[in-house]
Design an enzyme around this catalytic site. Structure first.
Site, PDB file in Angstrom:
ATOM      1  N   ASP A  60       0.873  -1.175   0.000  1.00  0.00           N
ATOM      2  CA  ASP A  60       0.000   0.000   0.000  1.00  0.00           C
ATOM      3  C   ASP A  60       0.913   1.228   0.000  1.00  0.00           C
ATOM      4  OD1 ASP A  60      -2.629   1.119   2.336  1.00  0.00           O
ATOM      5  OD2 ASP A  60      -1.553   2.165   0.729  1.00  0.00           O
ATOM      6  N   SER A 126      -4.128  14.823 -14.423  1.00  0.00           N
ATOM      7  CA  SER A 126      -5.333  14.676 -15.251  1.00  0.00           C
ATOM      8  C   SER A 126      -5.782  16.030 -15.788  1.00  0.00           C
ATOM      9  CB  SER A 126      -6.453  14.064 -14.388  1.00  0.00           C
ATOM     10  OG  SER A 126      -7.711  14.192 -15.022  1.00  0.00           O
ATOM     11  N   THR A 128      -8.483  17.017 -15.631  1.00  0.00           N
ATOM     12  CA  THR A 128      -9.517  17.494 -14.710  1.00  0.00           C
ATOM     13  C   THR A 128      -9.065  18.761 -13.989  1.00  0.00           C
ATOM     14  OG1 THR A 128     -11.150  16.667 -13.109  1.00  0.00           O
ATOM     15  CG2 THR A 128      -8.853  16.179 -12.656  1.00  0.00           C
ATOM     16  N   TYR A 152     -12.100  13.808  -6.343  1.00  0.00           N
ATOM     17  CA  TYR A 152     -11.066  13.175  -7.181  1.00  0.00           C
ATOM     18  C   TYR A 152     -10.260  14.259  -7.885  1.00  0.00           C
ATOM     19  CZ  TYR A 152      -8.970  11.521 -11.445  1.00  0.00           C
ATOM     20  OH  TYR A 152      -8.078  11.309 -12.472  1.00  0.00           O
ATOM     21  N   LYS A 156      -5.986  15.599  -7.671  1.00  0.00           N
ATOM     22  CA  LYS A 156      -5.012  15.866  -8.735  1.00  0.00           C
ATOM     23  C   LYS A 156      -4.547  17.329  -8.668  1.00  0.00           C
ATOM     24  CE  LYS A 156      -5.074  11.735 -10.445  1.00  0.00           C
ATOM     25  NZ  LYS A 156      -3.931  10.827 -10.202  1.00  0.00           N
ATOM     26  N   PHE A 181      -5.754  12.981 -20.778  1.00  0.00           N
ATOM     27  CA  PHE A 181      -7.124  13.226 -21.170  1.00  0.00           C
ATOM     28  C   PHE A 181      -7.890  11.929 -20.940  1.00  0.00           C
ATOM     29  CE2 PHE A 181      -7.276  17.656 -22.364  1.00  0.00           C
ATOM     30  CZ  PHE A 181      -5.974  17.980 -22.043  1.00  0.00           C
ATOM     31  N   ARG A 234     -14.713  14.702 -25.709  1.00  0.00           N
ATOM     32  CA  ARG A 234     -13.491  14.422 -24.954  1.00  0.00           C
ATOM     33  C   ARG A 234     -12.344  14.094 -25.899  1.00  0.00           C
ATOM     34  NH1 ARG A 234     -16.525  15.992 -21.835  1.00  0.00           N
ATOM     35  NH2 ARG A 234     -17.080  15.260 -19.715  1.00  0.00           N
TER      36      ARG A 234
HETATM   37  C1  WQD Z   1     -16.792  10.490 -20.879  1.00  0.00           C
HETATM   38  C2  WQD Z   1     -18.102  10.950 -21.500  1.00  0.00           C
HETATM   39  C3  WQD Z   1     -19.925  11.007 -19.944  1.00  0.00           C
HETATM   40  C4  WQD Z   1     -20.348   6.742 -19.282  1.00  0.00           C
HETATM   41  C5  WQD Z   1     -13.018  10.707 -16.134  1.00  0.00           C
HETATM   42  C6  WQD Z   1     -12.118  11.449 -15.184  1.00  0.00           C
HETATM   43  C7  WQD Z   1     -10.767  11.645 -15.822  1.00  0.00           C
HETATM   44  C8  WQD Z   1     -10.221  10.312 -16.182  1.00  0.00           C
HETATM   45  C9  WQD Z   1     -11.169   9.607 -17.161  1.00  0.00           C
HETATM   46  C10 WQD Z   1      -8.820   9.062 -14.687  1.00  0.00           C
HETATM   47  C11 WQD Z   1     -18.870  11.882 -20.578  1.00  0.00           C
HETATM   48  C12 WQD Z   1     -20.183  10.002 -21.056  1.00  0.00           C
HETATM   49  C13 WQD Z   1     -19.885   7.959 -19.746  1.00  0.00           C
HETATM   50  C14 WQD Z   1     -21.647   6.311 -19.646  1.00  0.00           C
HETATM   51  C15 WQD Z   1     -21.946   8.309 -20.916  1.00  0.00           C
HETATM   52  N1  WQD Z   1     -10.038   9.537 -15.003  1.00  0.00           N
HETATM   53  N2  WQD Z   1     -20.674   8.714 -20.558  1.00  0.00           N
HETATM   54  N3  WQD Z   1     -22.406   7.116 -20.459  1.00  0.00           N
HETATM   55  O1  WQD Z   1     -15.713  11.799 -16.988  1.00  0.00           O
HETATM   56  O2  WQD Z   1     -14.500  12.494 -19.140  1.00  0.00           O
HETATM   57  O3  WQD Z   1     -13.196  11.522 -17.262  1.00  0.00           O
HETATM   58  O4  WQD Z   1     -12.436   9.489 -16.512  1.00  0.00           O
HETATM   59  O5  WQD Z   1      -7.797   9.107 -15.275  1.00  0.00           O
HETATM   60  O6  WQD Z   1      -9.928  12.303 -14.914  1.00  0.00           O
HETATM   61  O7  WQD Z   1     -12.679  12.720 -14.945  1.00  0.00           O
HETATM   62  O8  WQD Z   1     -14.714  10.072 -18.569  1.00  0.00           O
HETATM   63  O9  WQD Z   1     -15.559   8.019 -19.628  1.00  0.00           O
HETATM   64  O10 WQD Z   1     -16.624   8.788 -17.447  1.00  0.00           O
HETATM   65  O11 WQD Z   1     -17.074  10.034 -19.543  1.00  0.00           O
HETATM   66  O12 WQD Z   1     -22.651   9.033 -21.654  1.00  0.00           O
HETATM   67  O13 WQD Z   1     -22.128   5.214 -19.242  1.00  0.00           O
HETATM   68  O14 WQD Z   1     -18.942   9.799 -21.679  1.00  0.00           O
HETATM   69  O15 WQD Z   1     -21.115  11.714 -19.622  1.00  0.00           O
HETATM   70  O16 WQD Z   1     -19.524  12.855 -21.380  1.00  0.00           O
HETATM   71  P1  WQD Z   1     -14.634  11.566 -17.982  1.00  0.00           P
HETATM   72  P2  WQD Z   1     -16.004   9.139 -18.746  1.00  0.00           P
END
Ligand code: WQD
Length: 340
Positions: A60, A126, A128, A152, A156, A181, A234
């Site tokens: 850990d 990230s 983010t 989260y 970061k 990304f 994205r």
């Molecule tokens: C992408 C798009 C959702 C699921 C997050 C973290 C980022 C990184 C990657 C760690 C959005 C849409 C998603 C679903 C959907 N984490 N979606 N239906 O939120 O951009 O990024 O994960 O490294 O730091 O913030 O990624 O894949 O969750 O979403 O419509 O069942 O897909 O609304 O628009 P996100 P995501």
């Protein structure tokens, strides 16, 4: 020269792919992982790809004593710190677990790289940290960081602040924040890939699990956004491109003569919408994906993608795999999982 690289969270999604990329460049990975967010199946995959078992210590990153023994055992050339919780939604429900694990783990690692003068450090950051881009949706490393939307995201954002302050106290060390990304896809062998625990939060694993029947249907979280097709946009980057960016970052740091701190965006430089991902998946696989349009998901950014110039100019790195490659590889991985 010894080329031991400590890879914390090295049994995880991005970590395991980075272990492969490191070995391909002649580095020896030392994985630290306690498998709270990883599945031992990854070890079989790594054995298949590498042709040998990777060095693994089940630890850990909040265990400072255990980590200290490791730094005494290996003269690390560098550290890549992945180990952290990463689900946006879960972090809202469990903020203290996220702050403890993500920040204490980072602080432990930084304290040890200072104590043992490990010269090169790469942090898994990230996009983010940019929040919702104000104006241009393409963000460069000079785009002002905004306060994040989730615990989260704060881990970061704070992580980068901790590293900036650490840099001032240890100016001789060479430090880099890689701002990912959206990582997607899997190794071309289909033997390692994304292994969500429980229901996937992220888009592409949810798509592949729906297509293979693990999920009943995909919900597209909103199609009424101000984008070209109404769904969020994205910058989806193949995980192997992301892995190779870490090797490029380490090689760059190793070649520097004096200490530094840099942040680099790791993205393709292009945006893709949720509906474009769905349509591409159907086109590539020939399958019809059952999906519905649902309400917007709280905390979602409308549109963001990378200005990837700095990675190219500083690291000599550029994404070379396409969204189609990522979808094909993610689907092959989902099918491999179904055989286990
Ligand atoms: C992408 C798009 C959702 C699921 C997050 C973290 C980022 C990184 C990657 C760690 C959005 C849409 C998603 C679903 C959907 N984490 N979606 N239906 O939120 O951009 O990024 O994960 O490294 O730091 O913030 O990624 O894949 O969750 O979403 O419509 O069942 O897909 O609304 O628009 P996100 P995501």
């Amino acid at each position: 020269m010894n080329k031991f690289i400590l890879v914390t969270g090295g049994a995880g999604y991005i970590g395991s792919h980075t272990v492969v990329a490191l070995e391909q460049q002649g580095f020896t990975s030392v994985i630290v992982d306690d498998f709270r967010n990883a599945n031992p199946i990854v070890l079989e995959g790594l054995r298949h790809i590498l042709g040998h078992d990777p060095i693994l210590h089940r630890l850990d990153v909040c265990d400072q004593a255990g980590l200290t023994e490791l730094f005494e055992q290996y003269a690390f050339e560098g550290v890549i710190h992945f180990a952290a919780y990463k689900a946006v939604g879960e972090s809202v429900d469990k903020p203290l677990a996220y702050y403890r694990n993500n920040l204490l783990g980072l602080i432990n690692i930084l304290a040890l790289i200072a104590q043992f003068q490990v010269p090169n450090f790469v942090f898994s950051s990230s996009c983010t940290v940019y929040g919702e881009p104000v104006g241009a949706k393409e963000v460069s490393e000079l785009t002002p960081k905004q306060l994040p939307e989730s615990p989260y995201g704060y881990t970061k954002w704070m992580g980068e602040q901790i590293i900036a302050d650490f840099h001032k106290s240890s100016p001789a060390l060479k430090l880099m924040n890689l701002r990912y990304f959206n990582p997607v896809g899997a190794h071309q062998s289909a033997r390692i890939g994304e292994f969500p625990i429980g229901k996937p939060n992220n888009l592409l694993p949810f798509v592949t699990q729906t297509a293979i029947g693990k999920q009943a249907q995909l919900t597209v979280f909103g199609n009424d956004y101000p984008t070209r097709d109404g769904s969020c946009i994205r910058d989806y980057i193949h995980v192997m491109d992301l892995a190779e960016a870490h090797v490029a970052a380490l090689s760059f740091l190793a070649n520097q003569k004096s200490g530094l701190l840099e942040a680099v965006n790791i993205g393709t430089g292009a945006g893709t919408s949720v509906l474009e991902i769905v349509n591409a998946f159907e086109r590539i696989t020939g399958l019809t994906l059952p999906y519905v349009i649902g309400p917007r998901r709280a905390g979602d950014v409308i549109e963001i993608y990378a200005n990837a110039t700095k990675g190219k100019e500083m690291l000599g790195w550029k994404a070379r795999l396409s969204i189609e490659d990522a979808i094909k590889d993610a689907w092959a991985w989902e099918n491999h999982l179904a055989t286990l």
